[in-house]
Design a protein around this motif. Structure first.
Motif, PDB file in Angstrom:
ATOM      1  N   SER A 127      37.994  43.245  36.770  1.00  0.00           N
ATOM      2  CA  SER A 127      38.977  42.354  37.391  1.00  0.00           C
ATOM      3  C   SER A 127      38.310  41.431  38.415  1.00  0.00           C
ATOM      4  CB  SER A 127      40.099  43.162  38.053  1.00  0.00           C
ATOM      5  OG  SER A 127      39.612  43.902  39.152  1.00  0.00           O
ATOM      6  N   LYS A 185      43.263  49.509  46.011  1.00  0.00           N
ATOM      7  CA  LYS A 185      44.415  50.392  45.895  1.00  0.00           C
ATOM      8  C   LYS A 185      44.507  51.396  47.042  1.00  0.00           C
ATOM      9  CE  LYS A 185      46.432  48.647  42.335  1.00  0.00           C
ATOM     10  NZ  LYS A 185      45.440  48.073  41.487  1.00  0.00           N
ATOM     11  N   ASP A 197      36.939  46.552  42.933  1.00  0.00           N
ATOM     12  CA  ASP A 197      36.430  47.929  42.878  1.00  0.00           C
ATOM     13  C   ASP A 197      34.993  47.927  42.360  1.00  0.00           C
ATOM     14  OD1 ASP A 197      36.910  47.491  40.167  1.00  0.00           O
ATOM     15  OD2 ASP A 197      37.939  49.392  39.835  1.00  0.00           O
ATOM     16  N   TYR A 225      32.416  51.683  35.683  1.00  0.00           N
ATOM     17  CA  TYR A 225      32.535  51.053  34.355  1.00  0.00           C
ATOM     18  C   TYR A 225      31.195  50.858  33.652  1.00  0.00           C
ATOM     19  CZ  TYR A 225      36.847  49.772  36.759  1.00  0.00           C
ATOM     20  OH  TYR A 225      38.009  49.790  37.471  1.00  0.00           O
TER      21      TYR A 225
HETATM   22  C1  LIG Z   1      45.379  46.956  41.010  1.00  0.00           C
HETATM   23  C2  LIG Z   1      44.138  46.255  40.779  1.00  0.00           C
HETATM   24  C3  LIG Z   1      44.083  44.857  40.859  1.00  0.00           C
HETATM   25  C4  LIG Z   1      45.301  43.985  41.112  1.00  0.00           C
HETATM   26  O1  LIG Z   1      45.999  44.266  42.317  1.00  0.00           O
HETATM   27  P1  LIG Z   1      47.579  44.274  42.413  1.00  0.00           P
HETATM   28  O2  LIG Z   1      47.855  44.192  43.862  1.00  0.00           O
HETATM   29  O3  LIG Z   1      48.069  45.575  41.836  1.00  0.00           O
HETATM   30  O4  LIG Z   1      48.136  43.135  41.652  1.00  0.00           O
HETATM   31  C5  LIG Z   1      42.856  44.266  40.627  1.00  0.00           C
HETATM   32  N1  LIG Z   1      41.759  44.999  40.351  1.00  0.00           N
HETATM   33  C6  LIG Z   1      41.777  46.342  40.291  1.00  0.00           C
HETATM   34  C7  LIG Z   1      40.530  47.102  39.977  1.00  0.00           C
HETATM   35  C8  LIG Z   1      42.971  47.020  40.510  1.00  0.00           C
HETATM   36  O5  LIG Z   1      42.984  48.348  40.445  1.00  0.00           O
END
Ligand SMILES: *Cc1c(COP(=O)(O)O)cnc(C)c1O
Length: 360
Positions: free
Chosen positions: A290, A58, A320, A325
């Protein structure tokens, strides 16, 4: 009528310079290798976005949104910037708001990790927590109206604020870093979707550059992107908030570009957690949930390639760091509370890495 205002233009020039200077001081993020047996003839990489100054992918988005908002005349001196966020974007935007000296308010679900709330406040931002994750958009718009501020609206503007043709975006950087690898043009790039901006940028870049790479987006349980993509329905909704922070949305976000995506895969949340823990065993690094979602999908794609006798490379993202977490994906108490059993998924990954066989 002449709307030029000398003081504002001086402020604007300085603000743009500060944002650009932040980029100029930064280095590119690493492309890490995930160890697979050499004789498989398949290489798996993770683009490590956790090393940006604000710790996630981000940082790229926040930089683009601030430049877009500044150059559009939307971000003004002393007026707050407001954002609807599940956390990571708000952390990065709080950093850029502080950099250019404007107030920042993050509107977030109450379930957002404490550590991310702390980081937003660390960068001088304020957290406005809501109970229903579906209300973040309207609450943000209302706060902007009440304060005369600017609602950044990442879920609408992520795809268009990003320079998808190049300018060292995430896709261009990946291809640059793969140049000396044995399979420099990946068979697949696997992303996940929050705003959808990352998958839109990568998908568009691949087509623009005429590469053969396919884009897969891995979607967590409580999210409607998968159903919306499969059914071609931009109006789908889902009720419960995603347990995988940063990804999975209750609506088809305007910034999600289905046509730039070749394939989608639904990933159980327990599989995401099992994958992120397997990542630590494989490369010694903790990451957010994620990253596990994308890694699970990538391993499944590697298994398919292996079964088909195909060689090549696959790239996914380390979005990230896991230290955000520790009380979630790395906590067995949290897993129990969620009723999540990661055992079968952990066994599937371990078995796959050992034998190359994927359980059906
Ligand atoms: C935003 C985000 C994503 C996905 O990215 P986008 O470009 O917004 O689709 C994946 N993992 C984390 C931790 C995020 O903050």
């Amino acid at each position: 009528m002449d709307r030029s205002d000398q003081a504002y233009r001086i402020w604007l020039k300085e603000a743009v310079r500060k944002v650009q200077a932040d980029a100029n001081r930064s280095a590119d993020t690493h492309l890490l290798r995930f160890p697979l047996p050499e004789h498989w003839g398949i290489d798996l990489y993770l683009k490590d976005e956790s090393t940006h100054p604000t710790g996630s992918l981000k940082h790229r988005l926040a930089r683009s949104l601030f430049l877009y908002g500044l150059c559009n005349g939307w971000i003004r001196p002393d007026r707050p910037v407001i954002e609807a966020s599940s956390g990571s974007t708000a952390v990065s935007e709080a950093y850029f708001a502080h950099l250019i000296g404007v107030p920042f308010i993050a509107v977030m679900p109450r379930t957002t990790s404490r550590e991310k709330q702390r980081l937003i406040e660390f960068h001088g931002g304020r957290c406005h927590l809501v109970d229903d994750p579906r209300t973040v958009y309207e609450v943000s718009a209302r706060l902007a109206e009440e304060t005369g501020g600017h609602y950044m609206d990442q879920f609408t503007y992520a795809e268009r604020a990003t320079d998808w043709r190049g300018n060292n975006n995430i896709a261009e950087s990946i291809y640059h870093q793969l140049r000396m690898e044995r399979y420099p043009e990946p068979a697949w790039i696997v992303a996940t979707a929050g705003t959808g901006g990352t998958s839109a940028t990568i998908g568009r870049y691949v087509r623009y550059m005429q590469y053969g790479t396919r884009i897969c987006v891995a979607d967590p349980e409580n999210s409607c992107f998968f159903d919306g993509w499969v059914g071609g329905d931009p109006g789908v909704r889902c009720d419960s908030g995603s347990r995988i922070e940063g990804i999975g949305r209750p609506r088809m976000e305007p910034s999600f570009v289905p046509g730039a995506i070749d394939r989608m895969m639904k990933v159980p949340d327990a599989a995401s957690v099992a994958a992120v823990r397997a990542l630590e065993r494989a490369i010694g690094r903790k990451a957010g949930g994620s990253t596990g979602t994308g890694l699970w999908a990538s391993l499944r794609i590697v298994a398919e390639m292996l079964a088909q006798g195909r060689t090549g490379s696959v790239v996914t993202l380390l979005c990230d760091p896991g230290d955000r977490y520790l009380d979630k994906y790395y906590s067995d108490a949290w897993l129990a509370e969620q009723g999540m059993d990661i055992g079968p998924y952990a066994a599937a990954i371990d078995g796959f890495l050992e034998t190359g066989g994927w359980p059906s």
